[in-house]
Design an enzyme around this catalytic site. Structure first.
Site: not given
Ligand SMILES: [Zn+2]
Length: 409
Positions: A82, A176
């Protein structure tokens, strides 16, 4: 390796894989699923084994089998799919070959320029190949650069069987940037002895110390009365919230701290006279000081509550992640292995406590020690984000060198 790496990175970067804090699905956005499935196909194509997409956590994992006659520890390499909370629609990476050290025109139509006055570190990239944005989106080199370097290193190892390596596991996961992805990572299934994330900045960086992190959510109840007849009855939640913010140590905020200094930060505050919701984050590298900070915060809430006829502030305080150092210190050899790899390919390590957390912080506390290696990217999370091809190549070389050094253990 270079042309492949550049093409691979640009292909990854073009896909919008922004995560979404407000979504409850796993992963939080469907584009991450599509990206993961395409990545799984690519991993099969380059010759990786045991390629799997796990629907329950959104991770793609794969294996590069050992080419040694003896058993050595299994190493994992991890990066996130992401990108941060910034425009990721229609990303158009711009390639600047043989960069001349001058201001970079990102977007002629909109007049967006990345200047060397504002970004003096650009001088370090003269003669190199830079990839930038077109000034309207982020680049997503965080962490597509890490992904591209890991995949390219695996491809390199497969195409050159003379390069010695034990069993390697790779993992690419979602979400994340919103702090959730790694919580669902399946360490038992991954079956590595230790791992590294490739998710840091400039070439040379290495991190095995992160913050201890907690979040405090306050709900402040006021008493809303018509201002004309409010004497001795109104309690303005907005003012209580402001008083609370100024009662915290005013020097212990991110903008006034560095290195190992911890802080409190008000990260959001919305409301009315009737009710305010405020969110603070609490950060400290030292576990004992971290615990003390949380206690002080809770004590301040108590103190405020005692000044009212009944408690008006409700506190929801919870830990987010911990400093990985406390675990990694127990077996420092994985830090030494990485730093030996840096030096052996001519990179001077820059080891500093990281003023944040990584997927590695969470994964380490799940039982898999996972410090963090550089990606070569800079100015993350915005339109001035860029990465050098040479930096990504060095990250890929570090991966290969770690595998080689480990094969001699
Ligand atoms: Zn990162």
């Amino acid at each position: 390796m270079n042309e492949h790496l550049l093409e691979r990175f640009v292909n990854y970067a073009k896909v919008n894989t922004r995560s979404d804090m407000n979504s409850q699905t796993v992963p939080t956005t469907y584009t991450q699923v599509e990206f993961a499935l395409t990545l799984a196909e690519e991993l099969k194509k380059i010759g990786m084994k045991e390629v799997e997409y796990n629907e329950a956590n959104g991770f793609v994992t794969a294996t590069l089998p050992s080419n040694l006659m003896v058993d050595v520890p299994v190493i994992g390499f991890i990066a996130h799919i992401d990108t941060a909370d910034f425009n990721a629609e229609n990303i158009q990476p711009q390639i600047h070959k043989n960069y001349d050290g001058k201001d970079i025109l990102l977007n002629e139509d909109l007049g967006i320029v990345m200047t060397t006055t504002e970004f003096p570190q650009l001088v370090n990239y003269i003669g190199k190949t830079l990839v930038t944005t077109d000034g309207t989106t982020l680049l997503g080199a965080d962490d597509k650069a890490g992904m591209a370097s890991i995949v390219t290193a695996m491809e390199e190892l497969i195409q050159h069987p003379e390069l010695p390596h034990g069993k390697i596991r790779v993992a690419f996961g979602p979400d994340e940037e919103i702090g959730r992805g790694a919580l669902l990572f399946d360490v038992d299934h991954f079956q590595a002895d230790f791992a590294y994330t490739l998710d840091s900045g400039v070439v040379g960086k290495f991190e095995y110390e992160t913050f201890n992190a907690a979040q405090a959510e306050l709900t402040i109840k006021g008493t809303s009365v018509h201002p004309g007849s409010a004497k001795d009855s109104m309690v303005n939640a907005l003012l209580v919230a402001a008083q609370f913010a100024t009662a915290l140590p005013q020097e212990e905020v991110p903008e006034k701290t560095a290195g190992y200094e911890g802080f409190y930060m008000l990260s959001s505050q919305v409301g009315t006279i009737d009710e305010v919701k405020a969110t603070y984050i609490i950060r400290d590298h030292d576990k004992a000081t971290f615990e003390k900070r949380k206690k002080q915060f809770a004590a301040l809430v108590d103190q405020f509550n005692q000044s009212f006829d009944h408690p008006r502030i409700a506190l929801h305080l919870y830990d987010q992640y911990y400093n990985m150092r406390d675990i990694i210190e127990k077996d420092f050899s994985i830090v030494e292995l990485a730093l030996e790899a840096y030096r052996s390919i001519g990179i001077e390590p820059d080891v500093k406590p990281f003023r944040g957390g990584t997927d590695g912080s969470i994964i380490t506390y799940k039982g898999l020690p996972t410090p963090n290696i550089f990606t070569g990217a800079e100015n993350l999370h915005g339109k001035y984000e860029f990465v050098s091809l040479e930096g990504m190549q060095q990250a890929a070389q570090v991966v290969i060198e770690i595998a080689r050094l480990n094969s001699k253990k």
